[in-house]
Design a protein around this motif. Structure first.
Motif, PDB file in Angstrom:
ATOM      1  N   HIS A 148      -8.148   1.996  -8.081  1.00 60.45           N
ATOM      2  CA  HIS A 148      -6.912   1.624  -7.392  1.00 60.45           C
ATOM      3  C   HIS A 148      -6.077   2.834  -7.010  1.00 60.45           C
ATOM      4  O   HIS A 148      -5.537   2.914  -5.898  1.00 60.45           O
ATOM      5  CB  HIS A 148      -6.104   0.683  -8.296  1.00 60.45           C
ATOM      6  CG  HIS A 148      -4.748   0.352  -7.779  1.00 60.45           C
ATOM      7  ND1 HIS A 148      -3.609   0.432  -8.556  1.00 60.45           N
ATOM      8  CD2 HIS A 148      -4.330  -0.055  -6.557  1.00 60.45           C
ATOM      9  CE1 HIS A 148      -2.564   0.079  -7.838  1.00 60.45           C
ATOM     10  NE2 HIS A 148      -2.969  -0.222  -6.621  1.00 60.45           N
ATOM     11  N   ASN A 185      -1.725  -3.982  -2.997  1.00 61.21           N
ATOM     12  CA  ASN A 185      -2.782  -3.847  -1.985  1.00 61.21           C
ATOM     13  C   ASN A 185      -3.222  -5.191  -1.400  1.00 61.21           C
ATOM     14  O   ASN A 185      -4.392  -5.579  -1.483  1.00 61.21           O
ATOM     15  CB  ASN A 185      -3.995  -3.114  -2.558  1.00 61.21           C
ATOM     16  CG  ASN A 185      -3.733  -1.654  -2.867  1.00 61.21           C
ATOM     17  OD1 ASN A 185      -4.602  -0.970  -3.378  1.00 61.21           O
ATOM     18  ND2 ASN A 185      -2.545  -1.145  -2.556  1.00 61.21           N
ATOM     19  N   SER A 223      -4.958   3.797  -3.346  1.00 58.53           N
ATOM     20  CA  SER A 223      -3.540   3.674  -2.999  1.00 58.53           C
ATOM     21  C   SER A 223      -2.740   4.479  -4.018  1.00 58.53           C
ATOM     22  O   SER A 223      -2.215   3.923  -4.989  1.00 58.53           O
ATOM     23  CB  SER A 223      -3.140   2.185  -3.027  1.00 58.53           C
ATOM     24  OG  SER A 223      -1.813   1.972  -2.647  1.00 58.53           O
ATOM     25  N   TRP A 279       0.876  -1.178   0.000  1.00 58.92           N
ATOM     26  CA  TRP A 279       0.000   0.000   0.000  1.00 58.92           C
ATOM     27  C   TRP A 279       0.912   1.227   0.000  1.00 58.92           C
ATOM     28  O   TRP A 279       1.740   1.396   0.896  1.00 58.92           O
ATOM     29  CB  TRP A 279      -0.907   0.007   1.231  1.00 58.92           C
ATOM     30  CG  TRP A 279      -1.937  -1.088   1.230  1.00 58.92           C
ATOM     31  CD1 TRP A 279      -1.718  -2.413   1.445  1.00 58.92           C
ATOM     32  CD2 TRP A 279      -3.336  -0.934   1.002  1.00 58.92           C
ATOM     33  NE1 TRP A 279      -2.897  -3.115   1.361  1.00 58.92           N
ATOM     34  CE2 TRP A 279      -3.916  -2.221   1.096  1.00 58.92           C
ATOM     35  CE3 TRP A 279      -4.158   0.151   0.732  1.00 58.92           C
ATOM     36  CZ2 TRP A 279      -5.279  -2.439   0.922  1.00 58.92           C
ATOM     37  CZ3 TRP A 279      -5.525  -0.062   0.565  1.00 58.92           C
ATOM     38  CH2 TRP A 279      -6.068  -1.346   0.650  1.00 58.92           C
ATOM     39  N   TRP A 310      -2.670   6.853   1.673  1.00 64.06           N
ATOM     40  CA  TRP A 310      -3.853   6.013   1.561  1.00 64.06           C
ATOM     41  C   TRP A 310      -4.590   5.813   2.875  1.00 64.06           C
ATOM     42  O   TRP A 310      -5.802   5.557   2.888  1.00 64.06           O
ATOM     43  CB  TRP A 310      -3.468   4.635   1.010  1.00 64.06           C
ATOM     44  CG  TRP A 310      -2.645   3.811   1.985  1.00 64.06           C
ATOM     45  CD1 TRP A 310      -1.293   3.783   2.078  1.00 64.06           C
ATOM     46  CD2 TRP A 310      -3.147   2.938   2.998  1.00 64.06           C
ATOM     47  NE1 TRP A 310      -0.897   2.937   3.086  1.00 64.06           N
ATOM     48  CE2 TRP A 310      -2.018   2.398   3.671  1.00 64.06           C
ATOM     49  CE3 TRP A 310      -4.415   2.549   3.407  1.00 64.06           C
ATOM     50  CZ2 TRP A 310      -2.145   1.498   4.726  1.00 64.06           C
ATOM     51  CZ3 TRP A 310      -4.543   1.653   4.456  1.00 64.06           C
ATOM     52  CH2 TRP A 310      -3.418   1.131   5.102  1.00 64.06           C
TER      53      TRP A 310
END
Length: 698
Positions: free
Chosen positions: A268, A278, A272, A230, A234
Motif C-alpha cells: 500500500h 485508494n 500510495s 490516493w 503515486w
C-alpha cells in the motif's frame, strides 16, 4: 408438520416417476449470462429434476473437447447451447441433441504479444437477441451471429501492447455488453469497465475504477470521490483496480454493479506513499446502467495490500430483514467475510466470517469498516507471517448460488493460507512488482482444504457444511427442485439436498469439474449442463492442494448434458500411467536448482504448470514430460515459442542460463515425483495402479 409438508411436495413427482411419465412441460428457459440473469443467482426455477426424480437424471448427450482450459460456464439461447474453451474457442450445439452446429476461433494465439494474453483461460461468454458475445484475452470484444457463427461486429477494448488481459465472462444487460479486464498484478494500469451497444458495437460509456492525473480537476463525480483517497507521489507508479470478473444488474433500480480488484503494487505505501483508502480498489461500485455514472460504492478492504479483491460474484435477492422485505446485494469476496448490503444505496447491513480470517477481527457494524488485527500490515514486519485467507482468497471466481426456495447461499470456500512479509533487498521478478515477499500456497497446518457451505445471509451463519476433495471447489447451481449441483476435483458431479447437504446423486466424470453447471429447457424438457476439466488457479498456483487427485491435462474434457431418462453413454477410459522424466545420469546442482526454481516462479510458469511444478491440469505436468530431457527442444518451446499455436507462450526475456536453470529444476522435480506419488498412494489418495480402468457414469 415439516415431514407432512415434504411428503406433500414430493408425492406428485414420485407418482410420476413410478408411472414413468414426465411432469407437465414447462416453457423454455434460457441461460443467457454467466450467472443466469443479471441477479447472478446461479439459480433455476425449473423443477422437473427434484428430490423425487433425481434418480432418473442421466446423460442426454456429450461432446469431446480438446485438451486445455475448459473451466467456463455454457450459455443457452433459443434452441442452442454455446460453450467457450481455451483461447476463446466458441462452439454452438443443438441444446437438446448436442449436434455441433458451428465453431469459431478468434485466433488469440496468433495475435497474442504477451503471456498475459494466453494465460488463465477464458471463463465465459454471453448470449442475447440471437447473438453470442465474447471478450478475447487479447483485448477484443466480438459479437457473433448465433445461427452462423460469423462475426457481426468487433471492437478493441485495449491495445495488444498494453499489459492487460480479459478472461472473465462479458455480460449483456438490457442491450448493453459489459466488459472488464485484468492485469493489475503486474502493472500500474488504470482499471476500467466498458459498455458497448449489443447491436452495433458502439461504445456507450467507460467507468474508470482508479483516478487519473491528480494535477487535473475531477472529470466527474466518481473522480471527485476517488482522488482524495490516493495520497503522495503515486501517479504513474500505483494503480490497478481491474474489474475482470463480476458484474450484476438490477432492472428495477437501473443499476449495474461492478466488482473491482486489487491495487498495484500490493504494498500500500509503495502504491500510495501518503496513505489513503485508494478507492475504488477492492470495492463494489454501483453505476447508472444507461450512463455509467457513479451512484454508490462500498469498499471491502480499505488500503488493500493482500490481493484483496471484490471481483467475486455479487448476488441480488429480496430477503426479509427485521420483519420487512429488502433488496440486497450479497458477496463473499476473497477476504473471508460474507457481506450483505442494501442494493439501492450500498448501505452496510452485516458481515461475518465464513472462513478462517486473521487479517481482521470483525467488520465494525457502525462504520462498515474492518477492524484490522495488530501487525497485519507487512511493511512494519521484520519477517514473514501467516495470512488467512491467503492471497488466493477464501472465495475465488467460482460462483456461489442462491436458492429462492431455501433462502440460502451455497458458497464454495477455500481454506488456503499464505506466508507474506516485507520485500528483501535486491529481490526481483514478480515479488518486486508486488512490493512484498509472498508464498501464496504455503504448507501450513489446516491449509489446502475446501468446503461447500450453505450460508444463511440473514442470520449470517452456516446451516450446513461439506468438506470437499482438494482446495479448489467448483462453481455451484441451485434449483427449484430443492437441489444443489457442484463438480469436484476428484472427478465427480454431485447433487445435494439443498436443505440438509445430504448427497442424493453423483456421476463419475474422470476429469475434475470446476466450472459451474447451468440449467435450461428445450421443448419443455429440463437439462443440466457442465464442462469438465481443470484450469485456472486450481490447475496452476494451487495445484499442490489437488495433487492427491488425477487432474491430468489430457484427461477427457467434455460438455456433459443431463436430463431425466437420458440414454447417452460415454466410452470407458483407462487412466494413463505416469512415468517421471528421469535421466539416470542426472546429478542435481543445488545452486542451479535454486536459480531454476526462482526463475520458474518469477516468470509466471507456476500460473499454468503449478507451484513446485506440480501440474494441476491447466497445462502438462512437466515432471512427466520427456521434453525436459532435451536441452534444444526445451529451449525451442520455452524461449522460442514453437508451441505458441498450442497455447504455450514464448519467454524471450529469459537468457540461455535461465532457461537451462529452469530445465535443471524440473529434472530435479522429476527425480522427486515417484516418491511423492508413492506417498500419496500409501495415504490412500491415489489408485494403487495409475492405469486402473475407470467406468464413467452414475
Amino acid at each position: 408438520m415439516r415431514l407432512l409438508k415434504l411428503l406433500t411436495l414430493a408425492l406428485p413427482a414420485a407418482l410420476a416417476a413410478c408411472n414413468h411419465t414426465s411432469p407437465p412441460p414447462t416453457s423454455d428457459h434460457d441461460w443467457p449470462n454467466f450467472g443466469g440473469d443479471g441477479r447472478e443467482q446461479h439459480y433455476t426455477d425449473l423443477d422437473q429434476v427434484t428430490m423425487a426424480t433425481i434418480d432418473q437424471l442421466s446423460l442426454a448427450w456429450y461432446y469431446d473437447l480438446e485438451p486445455g482450459f475448459s473451466v467456463s460456464a455454457p450459455v443457452k439461447g433459443g434452441d442452442k447451447l454455446f460453450t467457450t474453451t481455451g483461447h476463446n474457442h466458441i462452439r454452438a450445439f443443438n441444446a437438446a441433441t448436442g449436434e455441433l452446429l458451428w465453431e469459431y476461433d478468434p485466433g488469440v494465439r496468433d495475435l497474442a504479444q504477451s503471456p498475459l494474453h494466453m494465460s488463465w483461460g477464458n471463463k465465459g461468454i454471453a448470449w442475447w437477441n440471437e447473438r453470442v458475445f465474447m471478450a478475447t484475452t487479447d483485448g477484443r470484444v466480438i459479437a457473433l451471429d448465433d445461427t452462423t457463427g460469423e462475426p457481426v461486429w468487433q471492437q478493441r477494448q485495449f491495445e495488444l501492447t498494453e499489459l492487460r488481459n480479459s478472461n472473465g465472462a462479458p455480460r449483456v444487460f438490457d442491450g448493453k455488453v459489459i466488459v472488464g479486464h485484468g492485469g493489475a498484478d503486474i502493472s500500474p494500469i488504470r482499471g476500467y469497465v466498458t459498455a458497448y451497444d449489443a447491436m452495433t458495437g458502439e461504445q456507450l460509456w467507460r467507468f474508470y475504477t482508479v483516478p487519473g492525473d491528480p494535477s487535473q480537476p475531477p472529470a466527474n463525480k466518481a473522480e471527485a470521490v476517488m482522488q482524495p483517497t490516493w495520497q503522495g507521489d503515486w501517479y504513474g507508479k500505483g494503480g490497478g483496480g481491474t474489474a475482470w470478473n463480476s458484474f450484476s444488474y438490477d432492472a428495477e433500480l437501473n443499476l449495474i454493479y461492478l466488482g473491482v480488484g486489487n491495487g498495484f503494487p500490493y504494498n500500500h505505501l509503495l502504491r500510495s506513499p501518503g496513505g489513503g483508502d485508494n478507492l475504488f480498489l477492492a470495492s463494489i461500485v454501483a453505476v447508472n446502467a444507461d450512463t455509467g455514472e457513479y451512484v454508490w460504492h462500498y469498499q471491502v478492504c480499505p488500503a488493500e495490500q493482500w490481493d484483496c479483491t471484490a471481483t467475486m460474484d455479487m448476488t441480488i435477492a429480496n430477503v426479509e430483514l427485521a420483519g420487512k422485505p429488502r433488496k440486497v446485494i450479497m458477496q463473499a469476496p476473497k477476504n473471508g467475510f460474507f457481506y450483505v448490503l442494501d442494493a439501492a444505496t450500498g448501505e452496510f447491513i452485516s458481515a461475518e466470517k465464513f472462513a478462517k480470517v486473521t487479517w481482521a477481527e470483525k467488520i465494525d457494524p457502525a462504520t462498515g469498516r474492518p477492524v484490522e488485527n495488530p501487525g497485519i500490515r507487512y511493511q512494519n514486519s521484520g519477517a514473514m507471517f501467516e495470512l488467512w485467507p491467503g492471497v488466493q482468497g477464501a472465495h475465488s471466481w467460482l460462483p456461489q448460488a442462491y436458492s429462492q426456495e431455501t433462502g440460502l447461499v451455497y458458497l464454495p470456500v477455500m481454506e488456503v493460507g499464505t506466508l507474506i512479509g516485507p520485500l528483501p533487498p535486491g529481490m526481483g521478478g514478480f515479488s518486486a512488482n508486488m512490493g512484498a515477499l509472498v508464498l501464496p500456497d504455503a504448507d501450513l497446518p489446516g491449509s489446502r482444504k475446501s468446503f461447500l457451505k450453505a450460508w444463511d445471509p440473514v442470520a449470517q451463519k452456516a446451516v450446513w457444511s461439506l468438506e470437499l476433495p482438494g482446495d479448489w471447489p467448483g462453481g455451484v447451481l441451485a434449483t427449484a427442485g430443492g437441489l444443489v449441483f457442484q463438480g469436484r476435483m476428484d472427478g465427480y458431479l454431485k447433487a445435494y439436498n439443498a436443505s440438509t447437504g445430504d448427497e442424493v446423486w453423483s456421476y463419475k466424470t474422470v476429469a475434475p469439474i470446476v466450472a459451474p453447471p447451468i440449467a435450461y429447457s428445450v421443448a419443455g424438457q429440463e437439462y443440466i449442463s457442465v464442462l469438465t476439466g481443470s484450469g485456472s488457479q486450481g490447475g496452476g498456483i494451487l495445484a499442490t492442494g489437488n495433487a492427491a487427485y488425477r487432474t491430468d491435462y489430457a484427461l477427457p474434457r467434455r460438455v456433459l448434458t443431463f436430463a431425466l431418462d437420458g440414454t447417452a453413454q460415454v466410452p470407458s477410459f483407462a487412466m494413463p500411467e505416469r512415468v517421471a522424466a528421469i535421466d539416470p545420469d542426472f546429478v542435481p546442482n543445488k545452486e542451479q536448482v535454486m536459480a531454476g526454481a526462482m526463475a520458474f516462479a518469477t516468470n509466471a510458469c507456476i500460473v499454468c504448470h503449478g507451484m513446485n511444478a506440480i501440474g494441476g491440469g491447466a497445462a502438462p505436468d512437466l515432471r512427466f514430460s520427456a521434453m525436459i530431457l532435451d536441452e534444444s527442444a526445451f529451449k525451442a518451446v520455452v524461449h522460442d515459442g514453437v508451441l505458441k499455436a498450442r497455447g504455450m507462450p514464448p519467454a524471450p526475456q529469459l537468457n540461455d542460463q535461465q532457461v537451462e536453470a529452469i530445465r535443471h529444476y524440473l529434472r530435479m522435480r522429476a527425480l522427486q515425483a515417484p516418491a511423492e506419488l508413492e506417498a500419496l498412494k500409501a495415504g490412500g489418495a491415489l489408485p494403487v495402479s495409475d492405469a486402473q480402468p475407470v467406468s464413467t457414469g452414475t
